[in-house]
Design a protein around this motif. Sequence first.
Motif, short mmCIF file in Angstrom:
data_model
loop_
_atom_site.label_atom_id
_atom_site.label_comp_id
_atom_site.label_asym_id
_atom_site.label_seq_id
_atom_site.Cartn_x
_atom_site.Cartn_y
_atom_site.Cartn_z
N ASP A 27 42.78 30.01 38.81
CA ASP A 27 42.17 29.60 37.91
C ASP A 27 41.21 28.85 38.92
O ASP A 27 41.65 28.27 39.52
CB ASP A 27 43.03 28.75 37.33
CG ASP A 27 41.28 27.83 36.21
OD1 ASP A 27 40.41 27.96 36.41
OD2 ASP A 27 41.57 27.11 35.21
N GLY A 60 32.63 34.56 29.07
CA GLY A 60 33.56 32.91 30.91
C GLY A 60 34.92 33.41 31.62
O GLY A 60 34.97 34.61 31.14
N THR A 61 35.05 32.32 32.03
CA THR A 61 36.38 32.43 32.50
C THR A 61 37.82 32.46 32.11
O THR A 61 38.98 32.71 32.44
CB THR A 61 36.40 31.16 33.92
OG1 THR A 61 34.94 31.43 34.66
CG2 THR A 61 37.43 31.32 34.57
N SER A 62 37.47 31.92 30.65
CA SER A 62 38.43 31.44 29.77
C SER A 62 38.98 32.93 29.61
O SER A 62 39.90 33.11 29.39
CB SER A 62 37.95 30.87 28.02
OG SER A 62 37.81 29.54 28.31
N HIS A 72 29.34 31.60 37.23
CA HIS A 72 27.79 30.70 36.01
C HIS A 72 28.26 29.44 36.53
O HIS A 72 26.90 28.69 36.44
CB HIS A 72 27.91 30.71 34.56
CG HIS A 72 29.11 30.18 33.90
ND1 HIS A 72 29.47 29.58 33.04
CD2 HIS A 72 30.56 31.04 33.64
CE1 HIS A 72 30.28 28.97 32.81
NE2 HIS A 72 31.78 29.89 33.32
N LYS A 73 29.24 28.89 36.64
CA LYS A 73 29.64 27.16 37.22
C LYS A 73 29.07 27.34 38.32
O LYS A 73 28.36 26.31 38.00
CB LYS A 73 30.99 27.07 37.00
CG LYS A 73 31.36 27.06 35.38
CD LYS A 73 33.23 26.05 35.79
CE LYS A 73 33.72 25.76 34.71
NZ LYS A 73 33.31 26.12 33.94
N HIS A 103 43.75 24.41 31.56
CA HIS A 103 42.93 24.93 31.11
C HIS A 103 43.16 24.92 29.73
O HIS A 103 44.22 25.41 29.68
CB HIS A 103 41.90 25.75 31.50
CG HIS A 103 40.29 25.40 30.65
ND1 HIS A 103 40.34 26.91 29.87
CD2 HIS A 103 39.13 24.81 30.65
CE1 HIS A 103 39.37 26.85 29.13
NE2 HIS A 103 38.79 25.21 29.55
N ALA A 130 37.68 28.57 38.41
CA ALA A 130 36.39 28.28 37.50
C ALA A 130 36.13 27.11 38.06
O ALA A 130 34.66 27.78 38.35
CB ALA A 130 36.83 27.82 36.04
N HIS A 131 36.08 26.57 39.47
CA HIS A 131 35.69 25.49 39.90
C HIS A 131 35.24 25.78 41.21
O HIS A 131 34.99 24.83 42.36
CB HIS A 131 35.92 23.89 39.66
CG HIS A 131 35.95 23.87 38.32
ND1 HIS A 131 34.18 23.49 37.85
CD2 HIS A 131 36.77 23.60 37.61
CE1 HIS A 131 34.98 23.27 36.42
NE2 HIS A 131 36.25 23.39 36.24
N SER A 172 34.81 31.70 37.88
CA SER A 172 33.19 31.24 37.39
C SER A 172 32.12 31.23 37.98
O SER A 172 31.92 30.16 38.63
CB SER A 172 33.51 29.79 36.59
OG SER A 172 34.05 30.08 35.62
N ILE A 230 40.67 34.79 32.35
CA ILE A 230 42.28 33.61 32.48
C ILE A 230 43.29 34.28 31.63
O ILE A 230 43.94 34.66 32.09
CB ILE A 230 41.69 32.22 32.01
CG1 ILE A 230 41.11 31.76 33.64
CG2 ILE A 230 43.67 31.19 31.71
CD1 ILE A 230 41.01 30.21 33.13
C1 LIG Z 1 40.05 23.97 34.49
C2 LIG Z 1 38.74 25.23 34.16
N1 LIG Z 1 39.27 26.22 33.84
C3 LIG Z 1 39.00 27.14 33.33
C4 LIG Z 1 37.55 26.81 32.88
C5 LIG Z 1 37.04 27.93 31.44
O1 LIG Z 1 35.56 28.80 32.00
P1 LIG Z 1 34.95 29.09 30.93
O2 LIG Z 1 33.70 28.02 30.43
O3 LIG Z 1 33.73 29.92 32.13
O4 LIG Z 1 35.12 29.97 29.94
C6 LIG Z 1 36.88 25.35 33.08
C7 LIG Z 1 36.06 24.98 32.45
O5 LIG Z 1 35.13 24.37 31.58
C8 LIG Z 1 38.22 24.74 33.74
O6 LIG Z 1 37.34 23.63 33.68
#
Ligand SMILES: Cc1ncc(COP(=O)(O)O)c(C=O)c1O
Length: 489
Positions: A195, A89-91, A225-226, A115, A197-198, A223, A94
């Motif tokens: 970040d 994931g993006t987690s 995937h998002k 996050h 992600a969005h 992300s 990050i």
């Molecule tokens: C601002 C933000 N950063 C990072 C993430 C993490 O992304 P992921 O769910 O792909 O790990 C999210 C997930 O909702 C997010 O809202």
Amino acid sequence: MNQHETPLFTGLKKHRDRKPVQFHIPGHKGGKGMDEEFRSFIGDQSLSIDLINIEPLDDLHHPQGMIKQAQDLAAEAFGADYTFFSVQGTSGAIMTMIMSVCHPGDKIIVPRNVHKSVTTAIIFSGAKPVFIHPELDDRFGISHGITSEAVQKACEAHPDAKGLLVINPTYFGVSADLKKIVNIAHRFDIPVLVDEAHGVHIHFHERLPLSAMQAGADMAATSVHKLGGSLTQSSVLNLREGLVSHERVQSILSMLHTTSTSYLLLASLDAARRHLAIHGRELMEETLRLADHARRRLNEIPGIYCPGSEILTSDATVDFDPTKLIISVKKLGLSGYDVEVWLREKANIEVELSDLYNILCIVTPGDREEDIDELVTALDKLSKEYSDKEETENIRVKVPDIPVLALSPREAFYSSTETILLKEAVGRISAEFVMVYPPGIPIFIPGEIITRENIDYIHDNVEAGLPVQGPEDDTLETIQVIREQRAFK
Ligand SMILES: Cc1ncc(COP(=O)(O)O)c(C=O)c1O
């Protein structure tokens, strides 16, 4: 490079077509060894490419073949020097960004509303966060980005910081002046980690805010995937080399990744990149048209307000992604949470998120005119049902001063703790997070000294009916703090 090609996806299909006899994992061996109902549901096509890093399928940990080619194509599409695929994931991306630049004890400048993956990376790396307050928006009870003035001040006060993390765009689609922020940080040789992600789609249309790579940032966790059409959990880390080396990023990414990387997820990244690179602009053009149309119709409904670019009023809010429909429902006398439940139960509609005053609905290339119709019709019905209710009282969203950090979040995480009454916790070091929604900003994080002002602030919020969350004791009577060492007599 040819953006029409999908080296990884195509390579997997070619391998599958050779029908090798498989004496390797995954043990379901193309689906033959698994539960029949699940197999027929998922389908043999998908299962046939659920493979692992055998020859000639390359290895995410040392890409040299088809994964490398797929990543190189992605780098070209995203305007990066290097792109790394992530199946964490993006987690995961990050955490990789932060751990690539921070050693134990290093400072990193971060907005307060980050996050949880940012906090996790700060704990893993032993970095010391220097917090900046994001700008708050009283009209919607949400937090935006950070101002360039706040970044300038933080860089001047902490020129030895090893990184600046920026959330761009925010969950609600609002962007700060990223280019200006990058220029300020670079004057201090501080790398900018975004970040994103969005914001995977924003790179592909000129009406959308600048992407991290367009603004000159050093790294972005994005992300796919998002909002970019790949499978859930698949993301990319984009790197502009200079202040951060690609070898360092590769080795940290590898440390944080499973050795059993899913080729379904990786192939979906390869295909999503092709789709975005070739059709991104036209897809976003249509998505923007649908979102504009939805916003116009929503704003005709009594009691509903869906802001457009008028949300941009300061240096922390200079651009906006119109595909994010922030729908304020407070004039209906309902909370966003109530409306989320009403939409689920009465109209079979699921929203992206809800908070005290709003729901957030996202429009993507996966939406059609009929989907917008359903949302507008449902909210119109809701508005008629609640036309005689009083407007929800506007609670002024404020945040207290950021407390002093006595221990790094990592030291606090590994310290022994005790539980005491919150009202007696002044002067103690918090071992827990305490957050208030809106705007989702921590009042304390582990390692910070609890003040009287903060305790009063928690009580004010509880009295005002705002959710204060985080501690194990959700009644907020008690809090876990770091156990004090007593001197021996
Ligand atoms: C601002 C933000 N950063 C990072 C993430 C993490 O992304 P992921 O769910 O792909 O790990 C999210 C997930 O909702 C997010 O809202």
